[in-house]
Design an enzyme around this catalytic site. Structure first.
Site, PDB file in Angstrom:
ATOM      1  CB  SER A   1      23.584  65.685 -68.732  1.00  0.00           C
ATOM      2  OG  SER A   1      22.329  65.883 -68.097  1.00  0.00           O
ATOM      3  CG  HIS A   2      18.234  63.969 -71.257  1.00  0.00           C
ATOM      4  ND1 HIS A   2      19.010  62.851 -71.147  1.00  0.00           N
ATOM      5  CD2 HIS A   2      17.210  63.653 -72.090  1.00  0.00           C
ATOM      6  CE1 HIS A   2      18.460  61.898 -71.887  1.00  0.00           C
ATOM      7  NE2 HIS A   2      17.393  62.356 -72.461  1.00  0.00           N
ATOM      8  CB  SER A   3      19.905  68.977 -67.584  1.00  0.00           C
ATOM      9  OG  SER A   3      20.328  70.116 -66.883  1.00  0.00           O
TER      10      SER A   3
END
Lengths: 207, 127
Positions: free
Chosen positions: B8-10
């Site tokens: 994920s980007h996060s």
């Protein structure tokens, strides 16, 4: 072009991207997530700092691609990284790359980008700069032009291709969520692709 | 057991999805998060993903779940260099992770875990 010329291209492109990072990020802020210039600056800077010595051009390109995949952070990392690595593979172990070899490398880079990102021409992506650049290179090569003239034709076509993305509606990436509202802005990936090829033309013209 | 990596980007989104998937995998499934860039900000790091794949792979293979954009492209780039025991699932992140963890915990092989993740695409939530 020998390995030193390819290394010079990566270093020169890192300077061009760094100088234009603000513009690329502003383009990206209009329709993307507003980090393109910053990300690519980080990626090409890392590539320029980690260039290997004493290896053939193909290895220079593959090392630069690996650095860019690792350090860029956004979608442009895998895309530019794949482009460089595919170009490096196409060049193989050649110690010096001629006009035909560079054309094959650019074609391989385009194929790699399209395979990974699944973008076609007209989707408002870096493909809209890279595809016309490769076509222009191959047309110049078929007319008997030398490497420097072929690269200049490619760089000019990439710049025009980037300009042409302004009127396109995005069909890939975050910009595609905006639908018709993506029209009226240049695609930042196409803009940076034009910059990378301008860098190649600058270096090829000197050699 | 087939491992699962959530890209994920996060960092917190990857960890949260991994927490849910591990619970649905009744504590047996191996689910490794790979979220954010190398400095922990929003982004993607192929180095973090490679480390997570290495941690999740006990020899039975790994299924990758990715959120959007560069996470997907990073997963595909990694697969190009990895062996054929690492597969990307064409699936929504949370649903795909839960489905994959459930199937992995049941002792299924790589192809079955991958198929379970992709079947999560068809789970409707309305209408």
């Amino acid at each position: 072009m020998n390995a030193a010329a390819f290394a010079a291209w990566i270093r020169h492109t890192a300077e061009l991207v760094s100088a234009d990072a603000g513009r690329l990020t502003r383009l990206d802020a209009a329709i993307g997530d507003g980090d393109h210039g910053h990300n690519l600056d980080r990626g090409f800077r890392a590539a320029a700092e980690a260039l290997p010595d004493g290896v053939p051009p193909g290895k220079v390109l593959m090392a630069a691609g690996r650095s860019i995949v690792s350090r860029t952070g956004g979608a442009s990392g895998p895309l530019y990284g794949t482009a460089l690595r595919r170009a490096g593979k196409a060049v193989g172990d050649a110690g010096d790359v001629g006009a035909a070899g560079l054309g094959a490398a650019l074609r391989a880079a385009l194929d790699g980008v399209q395979e990974l990102g699944k973008a076609a021409e007209g989707d408002k992506t870096m493909v809209d700069a890279l595809a016309p650049a490769v076509a222009a290179y191959e047309a110049a090569l078929a007319d008997g032009s030398g490497l420097a003239d072929c690269v200049r034709a490619a760089a000019d076509a990439a710049a025009k291709g980037a300009d042409d993305t302004v009127l396109m509606q995005a069909r890939k990436g975050r910009a595609s969520y905006l639908g018709p509202r993506s029209v009226g802005h240049m695609d930042p990936g196409a803009a940076s692709t034009a910059l990378v090829l301008r860098g190649l033309a600058d270096v090829a013209g000197e050699g | 057991m087939v491992g699962i990596v959530i890209i994920s980007h996060s960092r917190t989104l990857a960890e949260g999805a991994a927490e849910v998937a591990r619970t649905m995998g009744v504590g047996k499934a191996v689910v490794e998060p790979a979220g954010g860039d190398a400095e922990g900000r929003l982004g993607t790091s192929i180095d973090l993903v490679e480390q997570a794949v290495a941690a999740a792979n006990d020899g039975d293979g790994v299924v990758l779940l990715a959120d959007i954009g560069s996470s997907v492209l990073t997963a595909k780039t990694l697969i190009e260099d990895a062996g054929d025991d690492v597969l990307l699932a064409d699936a929504p992140l949370v649903e795909g992770s839960v489905a994959a963890a459930s199937m992995a915990a049941a002792g299924a092989g790589l192809a079955a875990v991958h198929a379970a993740a992709e079947s999560a695409r068809d789970h409707r939530k309305a209408g």
